[in-house]
Design a protein around this motif. Structure first.
Motif, PDB file in Angstrom:
ATOM      1  N   GLN A  78      33.400  52.342  30.444  1.00 31.44           N
ATOM      2  CA  GLN A  78      32.706  51.203  31.037  1.00 31.44           C
ATOM      3  C   GLN A  78      33.071  49.903  30.336  1.00 31.44           C
ATOM      4  N   ASP A  79      33.276  49.955  29.043  1.00 32.75           N
ATOM      5  CA  ASP A  79      33.683  48.754  28.300  1.00 32.75           C
ATOM      6  C   ASP A  79      35.063  48.284  28.747  1.00 32.75           C
ATOM      7  N   GLN A  80      35.958  49.223  28.999  1.00 32.16           N
ATOM      8  CA  GLN A  80      37.299  48.854  29.448  1.00 32.16           C
ATOM      9  C   GLN A  80      37.269  48.274  30.866  1.00 32.16           C
ATOM     10  N   ILE A  81      36.398  48.836  31.717  1.00 31.81           N
ATOM     11  CA  ILE A  81      36.230  48.270  33.060  1.00 31.81           C
ATOM     12  C   ILE A  81      35.712  46.841  32.968  1.00 31.81           C
ATOM     13  N   ALA A  82      34.745  46.619  32.091  1.00 29.88           N
ATOM     14  CA  ALA A  82      34.196  45.273  31.904  1.00 29.88           C
ATOM     15  C   ALA A  82      35.248  44.318  31.369  1.00 29.88           C
ATOM     16  N   ALA A  83      36.135  44.807  30.497  1.00 30.46           N
ATOM     17  CA  ALA A  83      37.194  43.959  29.938  1.00 30.46           C
ATOM     18  C   ALA A  83      38.175  43.526  31.020  1.00 30.46           C
ATOM     19  N   VAL A  84      38.516  44.437  31.918  1.00 29.61           N
ATOM     20  CA  VAL A  84      39.427  44.096  33.016  1.00 29.61           C
ATOM     21  C   VAL A  84      38.773  43.089  33.953  1.00 29.61           C
ATOM     22  N   ARG A  85      37.477  43.310  34.249  1.00 32.87           N
ATOM     23  CA  ARG A  85      36.753  42.377  35.110  1.00 32.87           C
ATOM     24  C   ARG A  85      36.708  40.986  34.477  1.00 32.87           C
ATOM     25  N   THR A  86      36.494  40.932  33.187  1.00 32.14           N
ATOM     26  CA  THR A  86      36.462  39.652  32.477  1.00 32.14           C
ATOM     27  C   THR A  86      37.826  38.969  32.533  1.00 32.14           C
ATOM     28  N   ALA A  87      38.895  39.748  32.361  1.00 34.64           N
ATOM     29  CA  ALA A  87      40.242  39.174  32.395  1.00 34.64           C
ATOM     30  C   ALA A  87      40.556  38.567  33.759  1.00 34.64           C
ATOM     31  N   LEU A  88      40.081  39.219  34.826  1.00 31.32           N
ATOM     32  CA  LEU A  88      40.325  38.695  36.172  1.00 31.32           C
ATOM     33  C   LEU A  88      39.456  37.484  36.478  1.00 31.32           C
ATOM     34  N   SER A  89      38.386  37.318  35.723  1.00 29.51           N
ATOM     35  CA  SER A  89      37.419  36.244  36.009  1.00 29.51           C
ATOM     36  C   SER A  89      37.614  35.017  35.127  1.00 29.51           C
ATOM     37  N   THR A  90      38.498  35.096  34.161  1.00 29.60           N
ATOM     38  CA  THR A  90      38.678  33.981  33.224  1.00 29.60           C
ATOM     39  C   THR A  90      40.131  33.533  33.219  1.00 29.60           C
ATOM     40  N   ALA A  91      40.333  32.340  32.651  1.00 25.38           N
ATOM     41  CA  ALA A  91      41.687  31.786  32.551  1.00 25.38           C
ATOM     42  C   ALA A  91      42.509  32.642  31.583  1.00 25.38           C
ATOM     43  N   PRO A  92      43.837  32.713  31.766  1.00 28.42           N
ATOM     44  CA  PRO A  92      44.607  32.009  32.802  1.00 28.42           C
ATOM     45  C   PRO A  92      44.714  32.761  34.125  1.00 28.42           C
ATOM     46  N   VAL A  93      44.280  34.052  34.147  1.00 27.95           N
ATOM     47  CA  VAL A  93      44.447  34.868  35.353  1.00 27.95           C
ATOM     48  C   VAL A  93      43.615  34.325  36.505  1.00 27.95           C
ATOM     49  N   LYS A  94      42.447  33.795  36.203  1.00 27.52           N
ATOM     50  CA  LYS A  94      41.530  33.340  37.246  1.00 27.52           C
ATOM     51  C   LYS A  94      42.163  32.293  38.163  1.00 27.52           C
TER      52      LYS A  94
END
Length: 303
Positions: A78-94
């Motif tokens: 679950q922590d890894q899922i949250a990390a991926v979600r955070t990466a997609l929601s923040t710069a620079p990927v966002k």
């Protein structure tokens, strides 16, 4: 130049070589129908590209404990899922992401059952065998490599797949079919040109005495050639019109009448788009016939 006399000579030639004229009509019809089909296929491919490329997503598949892979020795946490979600929601990927959604095992299983309904494989797949995934919509589909570079190395990520690569394979097959149809059409057009040339030479040979008299009385080559050119053009024009009608009919009754009704989520070519091809087919048939007939009669008169 006396138009009535020229048209009369052309009509006489068509009557004398009726069987050959029918052959020209049929060969022109078949060859230009292939040209029309090839053009429609290319229009369809371009339309599907613009339709599907905008909808193509990047799939971020997460590790699955039930299915090991080169990148995964254990399942995603679950922590890894949250990390991926955070990466997609923040710069620079966002800045590249238009939106994304998470698909768990049950949702993946539901979509799998819908996609493979009626297929025996659906009876053997269970939810735990399907990877959880993030489905990412990009602002610019051409920037999918950015998502792959930023996400693929993160813990818990099995693979990052751009759906456009799958679409490219499908479009490659369709392009091959379109090129094949165009190649067959080219061969048929060559056959039509040779048939027109042969018909015109036979028509001229059957009227060789008349042509000799016309030369003796001072008729110009243009006056002599025109009826023969009209013979080829009229025969080819009939075939071209039939090919144009067949092309529009294919779109009206098969594409729109059947395919569009069976596959409502795909954008197919329409009759107005098919009408764009019509003048191209008729023009190609007329030009081909005029050129072939002119060359044939010119060579005959020089002999």
């Amino acid at each position: 130049m006396r138009i009535g006399l020229v048209l009369g000579e052309a009509a006489s030639g068509l009557r004398r070589n009726f069987s050959m004229v029918v052959s020209i009509v049929l060969v022109t019809f078949v060859s230009l129908t292939f040209v029309g089909v090839a053009a429609l296929m290319q229009l369809q491919i371009n339309q599907m590209k613009s339709f599907w490329y905008d909808k193509a997503q990047v799939a971020v598949y997460l590790c699955n404990d039930a299915v090991k892979s080169a990148n995964c020795s254990t399942g995603v946490t679950q922590d890894q899922i949250a990390a991926v979600r955070t990466a997609l929601s923040t710069a620079p990927v966002k800045s590249f992401v238009k939106g994304f959604s998470f698909e768990d095992h049950q949702e993946a299983f539901k979509h799998f059952q819908e996609q493979f309904k009626g297929n025996p494989v659906a009876d053997y797949v269970t939810p735990d065998l399907l990877n959880e995934a993030f489905w990412v919509n990009l602002k610019d589909p051409n920037q999918s490599a950015v998502i792959g570079e930023a996400i693929s190395g993160m813990p818990g990520v099995d693979a990052v797949t751009d759906q456009r690569k799958l679409l490219d394979q499908i479009f490659a097959v369709l392009n091959t079919a379109s090129i094949t149809a165009a190649g067959i059409a080219a061969l048929m057009l060559v056959a039509a040109a040779l048939l027109i040339s042969t018909t015109i030479r036979l028509s001229a040979f059957s009227r060789r005495r008349e042509l000799g008299i016309m030369r003796l009385v001072g008729a110009s080559n243009r006056f002599i050639q025109t009826p023969f050119i009209l013979e080829g053009v009229l025969a080819s024009l009939i075939g071209s019109v039939l090919a144009a009608a067949a092309t529009v009919g294919i779109v009206q009754f098969f594409v729109q009448g059947y395919l569009a009704q069976a596959q409502r989520d795909i954008a197919f070519v329409t009759v107005p788009e098919a009408l764009i091809v019509v003048p191209i087919l008729i023009g190609a048939g007329v030009v081909l016939a005029a050129a072939s007939a002119n060359i044939a009669i010119s060579r005959y008169l020089r002999v």
